[in-house]
Design an enzyme around this catalytic site. Structure first.
Site: not given
Length: 736
Positions: A56, A129, A131, A133, A346, A348, A392
């Site tokens: 990203e 990432d 997740d 998203e 990570y 989040r 995660h």
């Protein structure tokens, strides 16, 4: 899903001078073909037989590039390159909520570059990432790239370290369509709410406003808390501390019991009666009891996103947005001795789970650095919240051996403070209990019992690294039952009950998490949106709703009760989790929500009255351009003066907050810095350079020199008023 595609124009190899004359590029191509060679484009040669890895961000790409060899080529997508357009709803509600995706404005060159890179690559690995998203970004990239190269896989890693990255590229997988559906459902759900309710706010109140599933709930919580504060009636009460002395040692004990009951001292008369009685009995004070209990205190688990935001707010003074920005830097990679290294996992996550390898590493580190006695006997496991997705690990250092002190030369101040917090929390979570003797001493004087507490730490355990209970424990002298002590002083103190505190970043994140509203990735953006829309302002790190925020909230609560209901919004989050687990069809979920919601929107549009001038206030100011009266009106950055002759006269200016303390000719007005932070300066700038970050106090001037007072704050003094010219200071009411 549908994606708009524009066919690329074919470049001609024929020179503009005519069909008989070829350009140098065309001549070279013809020469190659004449020699029996296939034409090779420069871009294809660059990526040929290499594996293309798409991440990203450039920072992430730079770090990963160090771990993968020459057989890999790393590119960055810069986040979403394909999304819903901003200019319209772009969701076909009559056709199973089919979204209309387009290339994000300004991102076409990035997408074209990625397509060109994929065309010559041996394989494409999508490493967005880990997740929902990131899964959606990978899905859209895969659809766009597939015509150029169908050999596409998804990889993910929880930390950007060499081992994690190499392990990920060895185990690619297919894109998880359930996660994509969950992200798409959330995106469409938020679009349906925002693009249906926001136009009502624009039409009925003012342009530029917005509503949203999570932000509107957060606004309601802040407004309701402010209403509690406004309605609060303080009540008087008194406390009494006594100072005792045994031999040469002194200690303080508050009044705990009167005739065996907790005292309720509501006024000065009651306190004076007790003081008078104690004057008669103070010569006869003795230790009534001494209780010593061993207390073992366990560490708390490693950080989740919300816990990190809360502690960073309380301990470091970080906003939620700043916490996530700095954590992103630590995750994507910091240049350590010339090598980019991802320092944390990570950031989040809602899980406290730790991988077996990380658990092994940290326990070995603790044993080596602090000794086996500081290591918990068994690996500690921490329960995550009921609503946790557990996708995660918890937030932790990628390697506990990288101590904060060892990185001091490579991290800036904010990075170091946040990394130290994460490191300490993780390492301490696998350490032994703190063992201490908790002491309670009762001192009797007639019918009065004074109670003192103390603590003697026998083994520090995890508090060697991180102490979450930072209360200063008072030391007591050695006391035994029956010991006579001397009462040397009595300190009565008047208090008033305080209203509930306003929400801060920490308490806002906590209540949203506990209510099941939003997810780790949404807390910081939600708070930032409320500030950006001027629905709330920060007052000494706490959120206070503006008049605009209250007006919007009142309208939403009255007309969209479900949308701002905590339990309703939490159920929607649960449904999105069910979609991610394939337990619920995303189209059915949206249909169940949208049908009644659409009816509510239509009813609101027809029945909500005009409120565009509801917040305007008449003033004594006169427009210098047309002579009409000016009103105090609310805008994006707060209140300003506007001519009542609008739109014929568009004159507007800042509201004078007082006479400039430097030149004494201009007025002090509010302005905005480049990043939107308000500051205050003289209206005669640049002739007068007076400016300050501190807000002028509107109600009174300095009693010593008559100049402007400023609202200031510091850790030592709290909130106070300070003169803009002299040294005058006085405390300020916390609820102002």
């Amino acid at each position: 899903m549908s994606e708009k595609k524009v066919p690329a124009k074919k470049k001609s190899t024929v020179d503009a001078k005519g069909p008989e004359k070829l350009s140098k590029k065309a001549s070279k191509k013809a020469s190659q073909e004449g020699e029996g060679k296939k034409p090779v484009r420069r871009s294809a040669a660059l990526y040929k037989d290499k594996t293309l890895v798409i991440v990203e961000s450039p920072a992430k790409a730079k770090t990963i590039n160090k771990y993968l060899g020459s057989d890999y080529h790393i590119e960055a997508s810069m986040g979403h390159v394909i999304d819903l357009p901003k200019s319209r709803l772009a969701v076909d509600t009559a056709n199973d909520f089919t979204p209309e995706y387009i290339t994000v404005r300004g991102r076409a060159p990035i997408l074209n570059r990625l397509k060109k890179a994929a065309e010559g690559a041996r394989q494409v690995l999508l490493a967005a990432d880990p997740d929902r998203e990131g899964e959606a970004i990978s899905y859209h990239l895969a659809r766009a790239i597939a015509p150029k190269n169908p050999n596409i896989k998804r990889i993910e890693f929880n930390e950007i370290t060499k081992n994690a990255v190499l392990e990920a590229v060895q185990h690619p997988r297919e894109i998880d369509q359930n996660l994509v559906n969950a992200q798409q459902a959330r995106r469409i759900l938020d679009r349906l709410v925002g693009y249906n309710v926001s136009p009502i706010l624009w039409k009925k109140i003012k342009r530029g406003l917005s509503a949203g599933r999570v932000q509107s709930v957060a606004l309601r919580l802040i407004c309701e808390r402010e209403a509690e504060i406004d309605a609060f009636v303080p009540e008087e009460y008194w406390t009494l501390d006594a100072k005792f002395k045994k031999d040469k040692a002194s200690f303080v004990a508050p009044l705990a019991l009167v005739d065996g009951k907790k005292p309720e001292l509501k006024n000065e008369a009651q306190m004076n009666a007790i003081l008078a009685e104690l004057e008669k009995t103070k010569a006869d004070c003795s230790v009534a009891s001494v209780q010593v209990r061993e207390r073992r205190r366990q560490p708390t688990g490693p950080y989740t996103t919300s816990r990190l935001q809360q502690d960073a707010s309380n301990k470091l003074g970080f906003t939620s947005q700043k916490t996530m920005m700095v954590a992103q830097q630590l995750y994507e990679g910091i240049d350590v001795a010339g090598t980019p290294i991802g320092l944390i996992t990570y950031m989040r996550t809602d899980s406290t789970r730790i991988s077996p390898d990380a658990l092994k590493n940290v326990r070995e580190f603790i044993s080596k650095e602090y000794g086996g006695d500081h290591l918990s006997k068994e690996p500690r496991q921490y329960a995550s919240s009921k609503s946790a997705q557990d996708a995660h690990e918890a937030i932790r250092p990628s390697d506990p051996a990288r101590t904060p002190d060892s990185l001091s030369a490579y991290l800036n101040r904010d990075q170091m403070r946040l990394y130290r917090l994460i490191w300490q929390k993780f390492v301490s979570s696998q350490m032994a209990d703190e063992v201490a003797d908790q002491i309670r001493v009762d001192i009797q004087s007639g019918r009065f019992i004074f109670r003192a507490g103390g603590k003697i730490v026998k083994f520090k355990g995890f508090t060697t690294v991180f102490d979450s209970d930072e209360k200063d424990e008072k030391k007591l002298p050695e006391l035994a039952e029956g010991d006579v002590v001397k009462l040397t002083d009595l300190k009565p103190e008047q208090h008033f009950t305080q209203p509930p505190p306003r929400f801060t970043d920490a308490s806002m994140v906590k209540v949203l998490e506990e209510s099941g509203v939003g997810r780790p990735s949404t807390y910081a953006p939600t708070i930032q949106t409320l500030l950006k829309r001027y629905y709330v302002t920060r007052l000494q790190r706490a959120f206070k709703p503006t008049d605009l925020g209250r007006l919007v909230n009142d309208m939403l609560v009255k007309n969209f009760p479900d949308m701002v209901d905590l339990s309703f919004t939490a159920r929607m989050e649960d449904n999105l989790d069910r979609v991610a687990r394939s337990d619920l069809n995303w189209v059915e979920m949206l249909r169940t929500f949208y049908d009644p919601f659409h009816h509510t929107v239509q009813h609101a549009m027809e029945h909500i009255g005009e409120m565009k001038n509801a917040l305007d206030e008449a003033t004594d100011y006169v427009c210098e351009k047309c002579g009409r009266p000016m009103v105090k009106r609310i805008g994006r950055n707060g209140y300003f003066l506007a001519c009542t002759g609008f739109p014929e006269c568009r004159n507007a200016r800042s509201i004078p907050l007082g006479r400039c303390p430097v030149c004494e000719e201009g007025d002090v007005v509010q302005r905005s810095a480049k990043r939107g932070r308000p500051f205050y300066g003289c209206s005669r700038y640049p002739d007068c350079n007076f400016s300050t970050w501190d807000k002028p106090h509107a109600e009174k001037n300095c009693p010593d020199c008559g100049k402007m007072l400023l609202e200031k704050s510091s850790r030592e003094k709290g909130r106070y008023l300070g003169c803009s010219s002299c040294s005058f200071e006085e405390s300020a009411d916390r609820t102002a």
